[in-house]
Scaffold this motif. Sequence first.
Motif, PDB file in Angstrom:
ATOM      1  N   ALA A  65      19.361   7.221  -7.913  1.00  0.00           N
ATOM      2  CA  ALA A  65      18.031   7.797  -7.678  1.00  0.00           C
ATOM      3  C   ALA A  65      17.427   8.197  -9.022  1.00  0.00           C
ATOM      4  N   GLU A  66      16.124   8.032  -9.143  1.00  0.00           N
ATOM      5  CA  GLU A  66      15.461   8.426 -10.376  1.00  0.00           C
ATOM      6  C   GLU A  66      15.237   9.934 -10.395  1.00  0.00           C
ATOM      7  N   ALA A  67      14.889  10.460 -11.590  1.00  0.00           N
ATOM      8  CA  ALA A  67      14.656  11.899 -11.749  1.00  0.00           C
ATOM      9  C   ALA A  67      13.617  12.372 -10.728  1.00  0.00           C
ATOM     10  N   ASP A  68      12.521  11.620 -10.599  1.00  0.00           N
ATOM     11  CA  ASP A  68      11.567  11.883  -9.522  1.00  0.00           C
ATOM     12  C   ASP A  68      11.784  10.816  -8.455  1.00  0.00           C
ATOM     13  N   PRO A  69      12.472  11.172  -7.375  1.00  0.00           N
ATOM     14  CA  PRO A  69      12.854  10.151  -6.388  1.00  0.00           C
ATOM     15  C   PRO A  69      11.778   9.848  -5.346  1.00  0.00           C
ATOM     16  N   THR A  70      10.587  10.427  -5.513  1.00  0.00           N
ATOM     17  CA  THR A  70       9.567  10.337  -4.456  1.00  0.00           C
ATOM     18  C   THR A  70       9.326   8.914  -3.963  1.00  0.00           C
ATOM     19  N   ALA A  71       9.083   7.987  -4.895  1.00  0.00           N
ATOM     20  CA  ALA A  71       8.722   6.622  -4.492  1.00  0.00           C
ATOM     21  C   ALA A  71       9.787   6.005  -3.604  1.00  0.00           C
ATOM     22  N   ASP A  72      11.047   6.319  -3.875  1.00  0.00           N
ATOM     23  CA  ASP A  72      12.119   5.793  -3.034  1.00  0.00           C
ATOM     24  C   ASP A  72      12.237   6.557  -1.721  1.00  0.00           C
ATOM     25  N   VAL A  73      12.452   7.886  -1.805  1.00  0.00           N
ATOM     26  CA  VAL A  73      12.801   8.630  -0.584  1.00  0.00           C
ATOM     27  C   VAL A  73      11.632   8.758   0.394  1.00  0.00           C
ATOM     28  N   GLU A  74      10.412   8.701  -0.120  1.00  0.00           N
ATOM     29  CA  GLU A  74       9.271   8.768   0.806  1.00  0.00           C
ATOM     30  C   GLU A  74       8.879   7.383   1.329  1.00  0.00           C
ATOM     31  N   GLY A  75       9.626   6.353   0.915  1.00  0.00           N
ATOM     32  CA  GLY A  75       9.420   5.027   1.499  1.00  0.00           C
ATOM     33  C   GLY A  75       8.351   4.182   0.818  1.00  0.00           C
ATOM     34  N   HIS A  76       7.757   4.677  -0.276  1.00  0.00           N
ATOM     35  CA  HIS A  76       6.674   3.912  -0.911  1.00  0.00           C
ATOM     36  C   HIS A  76       7.167   2.577  -1.473  1.00  0.00           C
ATOM     37  N   ASP A  77       8.339   2.613  -2.094  1.00  0.00           N
ATOM     38  CA  ASP A  77       8.898   1.381  -2.644  1.00  0.00           C
ATOM     39  C   ASP A  77       9.146   0.373  -1.513  1.00  0.00           C
ATOM     40  N   ALA A  78       9.734   0.837  -0.433  1.00  0.00           N
ATOM     41  CA  ALA A  78       9.991  -0.045   0.710  1.00  0.00           C
ATOM     42  C   ALA A  78       8.683  -0.545   1.320  1.00  0.00           C
ATOM     43  N   ALA A  79       7.646   0.295   1.288  1.00  0.00           N
ATOM     44  CA  ALA A  79       6.362  -0.115   1.869  1.00  0.00           C
ATOM     45  C   ALA A  79       5.731  -1.237   1.052  1.00  0.00           C
ATOM     46  N   SER A  80       5.881  -1.187  -0.275  1.00  0.00           N
ATOM     47  CA  SER A  80       5.385  -2.292  -1.103  1.00  0.00           C
ATOM     48  C   SER A  80       6.066  -3.591  -0.697  1.00  0.00           C
ATOM     49  N   LYS A  81       7.391  -3.510  -0.504  1.00  0.00           N
ATOM     50  CA  LYS A  81       8.138  -4.714  -0.137  1.00  0.00           C
ATOM     51  C   LYS A  81       7.755  -5.191   1.257  1.00  0.00           C
ATOM     52  N   ALA A  82       7.527  -4.237   2.190  1.00  0.00           N
ATOM     53  CA  ALA A  82       7.098  -4.619   3.540  1.00  0.00           C
ATOM     54  C   ALA A  82       5.769  -5.361   3.488  1.00  0.00           C
ATOM     55  N   ALA A  83       4.860  -4.877   2.621  1.00  0.00           N
ATOM     56  CA  ALA A  83       3.551  -5.535   2.500  1.00  0.00           C
ATOM     57  C   ALA A  83       3.730  -6.972   2.012  1.00  0.00           C
ATOM     58  N   ILE A  84       4.612  -7.160   1.040  1.00  0.00           N
ATOM     59  CA  ILE A  84       4.833  -8.506   0.492  1.00  0.00           C
ATOM     60  C   ILE A  84       5.474  -9.407   1.547  1.00  0.00           C
ATOM     61  N   LEU A  85       6.492  -8.894   2.233  1.00  0.00           N
ATOM     62  CA  LEU A  85       7.180  -9.703   3.246  1.00  0.00           C
ATOM     63  C   LEU A  85       6.239 -10.089   4.379  1.00  0.00           C
ATOM     64  N   ALA A  86       5.430  -9.125   4.839  1.00  0.00           N
ATOM     65  CA  ALA A  86       4.502  -9.422   5.943  1.00  0.00           C
ATOM     66  C   ALA A  86       3.467 -10.455   5.491  1.00  0.00           C
ATOM     67  N   SER A  87       2.986 -10.322   4.276  1.00  0.00           N
ATOM     68  CA  SER A  87       1.987 -11.275   3.763  1.00  0.00           C
ATOM     69  C   SER A  87       2.558 -12.688   3.741  1.00  0.00           C
ATOM     70  N   LEU A  88       3.781 -12.811   3.220  1.00  0.00           N
ATOM     71  CA  LEU A  88       4.405 -14.131   3.114  1.00  0.00           C
ATOM     72  C   LEU A  88       4.766 -14.682   4.481  1.00  0.00           C
ATOM     73  N   GLY A  89       5.339 -13.824   5.321  1.00  0.00           N
ATOM     74  CA  GLY A  89       5.841 -14.285   6.607  1.00  0.00           C
ATOM     75  C   GLY A  89       4.738 -14.666   7.579  1.00  0.00           C
ATOM     76  N   PHE A  90       3.632 -13.926   7.502  1.00  0.00           N
ATOM     77  CA  PHE A  90       2.572 -14.137   8.503  1.00  0.00           C
ATOM     78  C   PHE A  90       1.316 -14.772   7.911  1.00  0.00           C
ATOM     79  N   HIS A  91       1.361 -15.167   6.650  1.00  0.00           N
ATOM     80  CA  HIS A  91       0.221 -15.842   6.013  1.00  0.00           C
ATOM     81  C   HIS A  91      -1.072 -15.064   6.201  1.00  0.00           C
ATOM     82  N   THR A  92      -0.970 -13.786   5.933  1.00  0.00           N
ATOM     83  CA  THR A  92      -2.057 -12.831   6.135  1.00  0.00           C
ATOM     84  C   THR A  92      -1.960 -11.818   5.003  1.00  0.00           C
TER      85      THR A  92
END
Lengths: 442, 442
Positions: free
Chosen positions: B200-227
């Motif tokens: 975990a980084e010194a400021d873990p916010t991006a990880d523990v609050e799910g922001h990092d995962a949300a970026s990846k979800a956006a990319i996966l949904a865009s690729l998977g659904f062509h949207t």
Amino acid sequence: MTTTSFNQGKGLGQPVGVAVLGMGTVGTEVLRLIAENPNAYANRIGGPIEIRGVAVSDLSRPREGVDPALLTDDALGLINRDDVDIVVEVIGGIEYPRELVLAALKAGKSVVTANKALVAAHAGELADAANEAGVDLYYEAAVAAAIPVVGMLRRSLAGDQIQRISGIVNGTTNFILDAMTSTGASYDDALAEATRLGYAEADPTADVEGHDAASKAAILASLGFHTRVSFDDVYCEGISKITAEDIEAAKEAGYTIKLLAICEKLVDEEGNKSVNARVHPTLVPNEHPLATVDKSYNAIFVEAEAAGRLMFYGNGAGGAPTASAVCGDLIGAARNKIHGGRAPGDNPYANQPIADFGEVPTRYHIDMRVEDRTGVLADLANRFANAGISLRTVRQEEDAENEARLIVVTHEALEKDLRAMVEELAALPNVKEVKSVIRLDS
Amino acid sequence: MTTTSFNQGKGLGQPVGVAVLGMGTVGTEVLRLIAENPNAYANRIGGPIEIRGVAVSDLSRPREGVDPALLTDDALGLINRDDVDIVVEVIGGIEYPRELVLAALKAGKSVVTANKALVAAHAGELADAANEAGVDLYYEAAVAAAIPVVGMLRRSLAGDQIQRISGIVNGTTNFILDAMTSTGASYDDALAEATRLGYAEADPTADVEGHDAASKAAILASLGFHTRVSFDDVYCEGISKITAEDIEAAKEAGYTIKLLAICEKLVDEEGNKSVNARVHPTLVPNEHPLATVDKSYNAIFVEAEAAGRLMFYGNGAGGAPTASAVCGDLIGAARNKIHGGRAPGDNPYANQPIADFGEVPTRYHIDMRVEDRTGVLADLANRFANAGISLRTVRQEEDAENEARLIVVTHEALEKDLRAMVEELAALPNVKEVKSVIRLDS
């Protein structure tokens, strides 16, 4: 000529003409996927797919899901049509599809095939023909159907150095071994059940003797190590001698028996590099991810220098999963026809020698029946020590009268030394029987 | 100018010039992989890679493993050099790399980036710039490092229809949840341990609050659904409110709590299609393959119409695995520079609407403390029934004096109805406390 109608969005290019050779389970599914998603295909490619014809051996047989006008029994004539850009080969067998695929490549058509036996036997010849014509040869479906291991080795891991590939790449044998493990069934009963449920063919030889897995091992090793490894280079041992007793002994020791395809890069003590590909029943520790792959599922474990350990899991066979892989390749080949460029092909620049399997380090699990007398264990332990084979675990238990069961798990030693050791053991008067010998994977 | 020397085999083409922006952990590993394997790269590409320069923010800092003459603090100047064909962006952040990547694309350079935040926030703008210039934009490393899910969605599954993607795409939160599950630790203690071990980084916010995962979800949904699905379209809930008690309750019910990124294609009763992407703590049945993904590993589960269920597992972060993905992309981009053609890019032709999360069917696990009196359970059950929410399991047990613990698992209902139900429950005098609400995945 029937052409499917497309909603050609802005910027879509010329149609790409496709010939499908074969209309069995996979061919039928390929045609279905294309017919059901014309918009998706056109947009993903940049132009529509048009099926120019479907070659079948028996024109009189009724075929569903295809315009009868598309059917032909003249495969070569179809391939050579000017409006055919890509040939999809889903016939099976080796010699006839080899002729057709070579004819297609020489005529400048890109080829997509699902034929593992063909690719494993003739990769070099096919690649040369593709290179000469400057066209693509795709075969994602040849290994583990829709699990995209070919694409991963060709592209995603292209910047990395593959060290080892191990995997469950044959669903029939995994189904049989899983049934034996979960129910205690004999090999014959599990095979009968697999046949009844359609997981095994009427003649199961290619699956149960490991030939199918060996084709896939040859392809994986070739891709992973950039070296031509053909079917004949793969050491191959099937599962037909695995007994319920072997399964039980494995369980007791914390292992699950799987038929693994293993591809390794080797460096000997003098620093000489070589590659090895083999297929054999393998004791996999229960905590290893491959141990829990059940039913007819496939899974492939890749170890790479930078990426570390990766695993890919899914349906390794079946019409729809295989067609998914074929159609992914078809879209890649079609994109290249429209936008230019070529897919990364067969690339054996590393040209490593194939290791003699005798020189490959392996580990053995040996299950013996020995005389239950003082000194027998000491004698056997000495023989292992004299052969330079160190033992990882030894378990001795009473079996019948005057007989003990001795299970020995070795550390890594050269395959030839382990094999010689087993021969020596089998010839000893103190050793009543070497019941089974199965290799281990870490 | 220093250039690495290459054993240029027969038929190798012109060198491909590469600029690397950033020399943190990933940049350093990228340079190492290229430097250690010049022959492999040259052969796999068809021509050698030559590093033209490495842009860093602080020139005075000593850097190992790179010729000091290659270092520059003028990133834009480096990008615009005539002999730079491909730009590798491994800086991190959003605004500054966005400027640089746009400048590179506009100057006709292909770009490889590992920057999930940048891609999730500005995919459309970047794709438009790449399309206008006819160059490639690669970002395999932006999701789950060396697990080749981007390539799989773009290529291998291109002939299939993706239905659902669910995955563990953040190693930090998986490490924390796994530690809580295996040791019973509190969230704070597990986070402290993750920080101590460098997960975990010194400021873990991006990880523990799910922001990092949300970026990846956006990319996966865009690729998977062509949207085009951007970061702001993703419903996001982190793990910081998960308690040891939640973990314990999940265990008792046969579940493991994981932070999942879930991307779904939805069809409502009128046949209207939409897509949803979300990140939230999720109860995963113990027998599901995602439940056993431990430590900081990542795993992505894909369900496709023809391929069925596929899973990909591996290291989702770290310098070397991320560099492996970057270098795979680099080889792809370099091949296209030499052989022509373009990688399949951002392709939002399907252009589905993003579903309002309230309209998405979900399932709730609700842990309450209620008055231990006759009629309370009947009253609550009636309220669920009146709201049209059917219950899958109900467990009631004595807790403290006059207090019962009631754990309810619902069947699928609209998120907004479940949310309203929880609000209604929380306001009831009979309900002392709604302790936790966690969604379930099948």
